[in-house]
Design a protein around this motif. Structure first.
Motif, PDB file in Angstrom:
ATOM      1  N   ALA A 184      -0.426 -11.100  -6.936  1.00 37.64           N
ATOM      2  CA  ALA A 184      -0.561  -9.638  -7.080  1.00 37.64           C
ATOM      3  C   ALA A 184       0.452  -8.913  -6.201  1.00 37.64           C
ATOM      4  CB  ALA A 184      -1.981  -9.187  -6.768  1.00 37.64           C
ATOM      5  N   THR A 185       1.711  -9.142  -6.462  1.00 36.58           N
ATOM      6  CA  THR A 185       2.771  -8.519  -5.671  1.00 36.58           C
ATOM      7  C   THR A 185       2.768  -6.999  -5.782  1.00 36.58           C
ATOM      8  OG1 THR A 185       4.301  -8.857  -7.524  1.00 36.58           O
ATOM      9  CG2 THR A 185       4.256 -10.559  -5.813  1.00 36.58           C
ATOM     10  N   TRP A 186       2.146  -6.484  -6.821  1.00 37.37           N
ATOM     11  CA  TRP A 186       2.036  -5.033  -6.986  1.00 37.37           C
ATOM     12  C   TRP A 186       1.076  -4.388  -5.978  1.00 37.37           C
ATOM     13  CZ3 TRP A 186      -3.017  -3.877  -7.913  1.00 37.37           C
ATOM     14  CH2 TRP A 186      -3.806  -4.885  -8.480  1.00 37.37           C
ATOM     15  N   LEU A 187       0.238  -5.200  -5.334  1.00 36.87           N
ATOM     16  CA  LEU A 187      -0.804  -4.670  -4.450  1.00 36.87           C
ATOM     17  C   LEU A 187      -0.203  -4.409  -3.062  1.00 36.87           C
ATOM     18  CD1 LEU A 187      -3.800  -3.916  -4.356  1.00 36.87           C
ATOM     19  CD2 LEU A 187      -4.297  -6.275  -3.670  1.00 36.87           C
ATOM     20  N   THR A 188       0.475  -3.294  -2.948  1.00 43.58           N
ATOM     21  CA  THR A 188       1.173  -2.925  -1.716  1.00 43.58           C
ATOM     22  C   THR A 188       0.182  -2.469  -0.650  1.00 43.58           C
ATOM     23  OG1 THR A 188       1.415  -0.629  -2.416  1.00 43.58           O
ATOM     24  CG2 THR A 188       3.159  -2.192  -3.071  1.00 43.58           C
ATOM     25  N   GLY A 189       0.678  -2.330   0.578  1.00 41.70           N
ATOM     26  CA  GLY A 189      -0.165  -1.819   1.642  1.00 41.70           C
ATOM     27  C   GLY A 189      -0.674  -0.424   1.357  1.00 41.70           C
ATOM     28  N   ALA A 190       0.189   0.414   0.789  1.00 41.77           N
ATOM     29  CA  ALA A 190      -0.228   1.791   0.474  1.00 41.77           C
ATOM     30  C   ALA A 190      -1.313   1.800  -0.597  1.00 41.77           C
ATOM     31  CB  ALA A 190       0.980   2.604   0.015  1.00 41.77           C
ATOM     32  N   LEU A 191      -1.172   0.926  -1.595  1.00 40.54           N
ATOM     33  CA  LEU A 191      -2.174   0.857  -2.653  1.00 40.54           C
ATOM     34  C   LEU A 191      -3.496   0.311  -2.113  1.00 40.54           C
ATOM     35  CD1 LEU A 191      -2.659   1.421  -5.621  1.00 40.54           C
ATOM     36  CD2 LEU A 191      -1.770  -0.855  -6.160  1.00 40.54           C
ATOM     37  N   LYS A 192      -3.420  -0.674  -1.224  1.00 42.23           N
ATOM     38  CA  LYS A 192      -4.642  -1.181  -0.596  1.00 42.23           C
ATOM     39  C   LYS A 192      -5.376  -0.067   0.147  1.00 42.23           C
ATOM     40  CE  LYS A 192      -3.627  -6.098   0.129  1.00 42.23           C
ATOM     41  NZ  LYS A 192      -3.441  -7.167   1.141  1.00 42.23           N
ATOM     42  N   ALA A 193      -4.619   0.780   0.821  1.00 40.69           N
ATOM     43  CA  ALA A 193      -5.238   1.894   1.542  1.00 40.69           C
ATOM     44  C   ALA A 193      -5.944   2.844   0.579  1.00 40.69           C
ATOM     45  CB  ALA A 193      -4.186   2.638   2.361  1.00 40.69           C
ATOM     46  N   GLN A 194      -5.347   3.089  -0.583  1.00 35.97           N
ATOM     47  CA  GLN A 194      -6.004   3.933  -1.595  1.00 35.97           C
ATOM     48  C   GLN A 194      -7.314   3.299  -2.059  1.00 35.97           C
ATOM     49  OE1 GLN A 194      -2.424   4.586  -4.302  1.00 35.97           O
ATOM     50  NE2 GLN A 194      -3.469   6.555  -4.517  1.00 35.97           N
ATOM     51  N   TYR A 195      -7.284   1.990  -2.269  1.00 33.24           N
ATOM     52  CA  TYR A 195      -8.501   1.313  -2.710  1.00 33.24           C
ATOM     53  C   TYR A 195      -9.577   1.342  -1.631  1.00 33.24           C
ATOM     54  CZ  TYR A 195      -6.840  -0.345  -7.208  1.00 33.24           C
ATOM     55  OH  TYR A 195      -6.414  -0.407  -8.509  1.00 33.24           O
ATOM     56  N   ARG A 196      -9.195   1.107  -0.374  1.00 36.10           N
ATOM     57  CA  ARG A 196     -10.200   1.152   0.692  1.00 36.10           C
ATOM     58  C   ARG A 196     -10.868   2.516   0.744  1.00 36.10           C
ATOM     59  NH1 ARG A 196      -5.949  -1.419   3.609  1.00 36.10           N
ATOM     60  NH2 ARG A 196      -6.370  -3.662   3.963  1.00 36.10           N
ATOM     61  N   ALA A 197     -10.074   3.568   0.669  1.00 36.70           N
ATOM     62  CA  ALA A 197     -10.639   4.920   0.703  1.00 36.70           C
ATOM     63  C   ALA A 197     -11.572   5.159  -0.476  1.00 36.70           C
ATOM     64  CB  ALA A 197      -9.509   5.953   0.714  1.00 36.70           C
ATOM     65  N   GLU A 274       1.909 -12.990 -20.498  1.00 35.93           N
ATOM     66  CA  GLU A 274       2.279 -12.987 -19.089  1.00 35.93           C
ATOM     67  C   GLU A 274       1.513 -11.938 -18.278  1.00 35.93           C
ATOM     68  OE1 GLU A 274       5.279 -10.391 -21.350  1.00 35.93           O
ATOM     69  OE2 GLU A 274       4.095 -12.206 -21.671  1.00 35.93           O
ATOM     70  N   ALA A 275       0.400 -11.446 -18.781  1.00 34.33           N
ATOM     71  CA  ALA A 275      -0.380 -10.431 -18.068  1.00 34.33           C
ATOM     72  C   ALA A 275      -1.837 -10.862 -17.956  1.00 34.33           C
ATOM     73  CB  ALA A 275      -0.285  -9.085 -18.781  1.00 34.33           C
ATOM     74  N   SER A 276      -2.511 -10.343 -16.931  1.00 30.29           N
ATOM     75  CA  SER A 276      -3.924 -10.629 -16.704  1.00 30.29           C
ATOM     76  C   SER A 276      -4.746  -9.368 -16.996  1.00 30.29           C
ATOM     77  CB  SER A 276      -4.131 -11.094 -15.256  1.00 30.29           C
ATOM     78  OG  SER A 276      -4.094  -9.985 -14.360  1.00 30.29           O
ATOM     79  N   HIS A 277      -5.948  -9.338 -16.455  1.00 29.82           N
ATOM     80  CA  HIS A 277      -6.794  -8.160 -16.614  1.00 29.82           C
ATOM     81  C   HIS A 277      -6.127  -6.907 -16.045  1.00 29.82           C
ATOM     82  CE1 HIS A 277     -10.614  -6.101 -17.212  1.00 29.82           C
ATOM     83  NE2 HIS A 277     -10.531  -5.621 -15.985  1.00 29.82           N
ATOM     84  N   TRP A 278      -5.259  -7.072 -15.054  1.00 26.08           N
ATOM     85  CA  TRP A 278      -4.661  -5.937 -14.358  1.00 26.08           C
ATOM     86  C   TRP A 278      -3.305  -5.590 -14.968  1.00 26.08           C
ATOM     87  CZ3 TRP A 278      -8.803  -4.399 -12.301  1.00 26.08           C
ATOM     88  CH2 TRP A 278      -9.726  -5.315 -11.798  1.00 26.08           C
ATOM     89  N   ILE A 279      -3.226  -5.572 -16.262  1.00 27.90           N
ATOM     90  CA  ILE A 279      -1.987  -5.339 -16.997  1.00 27.90           C
ATOM     91  C   ILE A 279      -1.363  -3.986 -16.663  1.00 27.90           C
ATOM     92  CG2 ILE A 279      -3.267  -4.472 -19.003  1.00 27.90           C
ATOM     93  CD1 ILE A 279      -1.118  -5.738 -20.788  1.00 27.90           C
ATOM     94  N   VAL A 280      -2.174  -2.990 -16.339  1.00 23.88           N
ATOM     95  CA  VAL A 280      -1.628  -1.668 -16.010  1.00 23.88           C
ATOM     96  C   VAL A 280      -0.744  -1.756 -14.771  1.00 23.88           C
ATOM     97  CG1 VAL A 280      -2.212   0.714 -15.367  1.00 23.88           C
ATOM     98  CG2 VAL A 280      -3.597  -0.497 -17.060  1.00 23.88           C
TER      99      VAL A 280
END
Length: 297
Positions: A184-197, A274-280
């Motif tokens: 999940a290389t798309w899962l950046t630190g900034a995106l993780k912070a959005q998810y935590r919030a 080449e995509a999973s559930h998180w295709i977006v």
């Protein structure tokens, strides 16, 4: 392009926090997220399709009830499908129905299937990303051992202690949903912070979707989907429909695509190996390309 955010009050007392790009009065694309996500997952597509060169749409993504700053009713019964469909029907009418297209992923897709069946006059097209049609999902939950096993996580999410367990170790299990299929290389630190919030503010609402629905594998104390019957008139969709499906989705298996044409006469299916559930997240450019082609067809 700037993402607009606001709180939209609906006539039946629910408020949805929304994100949008593009001028009001243009044809509307509406985007519905799933679990454990929120409206911000669509930002790239909102900005893309709002541009004149890409159609110049009004692009709107609500946070579904229970999520982020949208209304969070305490009662599990408030998350039954009829209420979720009512929310999006009301928002569509405010934004300018009929929608040029309703685009939906995961639980958002469950709401979109219902709206397209019950109030097809509110949308001209439907685009579904890795969200099972209720007819094929019910069939698989009742008869497919593989899908029953793949959906076993649902019975974890309905546990009364699910919130506490999911919050352990900095949301280790929830972030594991994203990394199950790879790094999940798309899962950046900034995106993780959005998810935590997001999860800090509204985890129970998302879990209540599972608690309110019987469409889950049977267990010793709960028949789940085994006790459900859905009449055919609740399953048909008469608007042109695109289904875009990442084949590496191990929670929602490709067999859920089998027989879709029995319910949807105007159906286009694109399988993405080449995509999973998180295709977006994984293939945003492909999603944009396929959606643009569907809008032109």
């Amino acid at each position: 392009m700037t993402i607009e955010t606001w709180q939209q009050a609906l006539p039946h007392g629910i408020t949805l926090s929304c994100r949008a790009a593009g001028q009001r009065g243009r044809p509307v694309l509406m985007f519905l997220h799933g679990f454990p996500e929120a409206a911000f997952i669509w930002d790239e597509l909102l900005e893309h399709f709002a541009q004149d060169a890409n159609g110049g749409y009004r692009c709107v993504a609500p946070n579904l009830r229970g999520y982020e700053a949208s209304s969070q009713p305490a009662e599990v019964s408030a998350y039954r499908p009829k209420h979720l469909v009512q929310d999006i029907a009301a928002l569509a009418q405010i934004e300018g129905a009929p929608l040029a297209c309703l685009v939906a992923h995961d639980w958002g897709g469950a709401v979109a299937w219902g709206l397209a069946n019950q109030q097809p006059q509110l949308l001209q097209r439907l685009a579904i990303l890795n969200s099972p049609h209720p007819g094929t999902f019910l069939r698989a939950l009742q008869a497919s051992e593989a899908q029953q096993e793949a959906s076993a996580y649902m019975n974890f999410l309905v546990r009364p202690d699910a919130e506490a367990l999911l919050r352990e170790d900095d949301y280790r299990r929830l972030f594991g949903f994203f990394t199950h299929w790879g790094p999940a290389t798309w899962l950046t630190g900034a995106l993780k912070a959005q998810y935590r919030a997001l999860w800090d503010a509204s985890l129970t609402g998302g879990l209540n979707y599972y608690r309110a629905s019987p469409l889950r594998p049977a267990r010793a104390d709960d028949p789940g989907a085994a006790a459900v019957t859905l009449p055919r008139e609740m399953l048909t969709v008469d608007v042109p429909t695109l289904v875009l499906w990442g084949l590496n989705d191990t929670a929602l298996l490709p067999e859920l695509l089998d027989g879709l044409e029995d319910y949807i006469p105007r159906l286009t299916v694109h399988k993405v190996p080449e995509a999973s559930h998180w295709i977006v997240h994984e293939q945003p450019q492909l999603v944009a390309q396929r959606l643009a082609a569907f809008l032109r067809s």
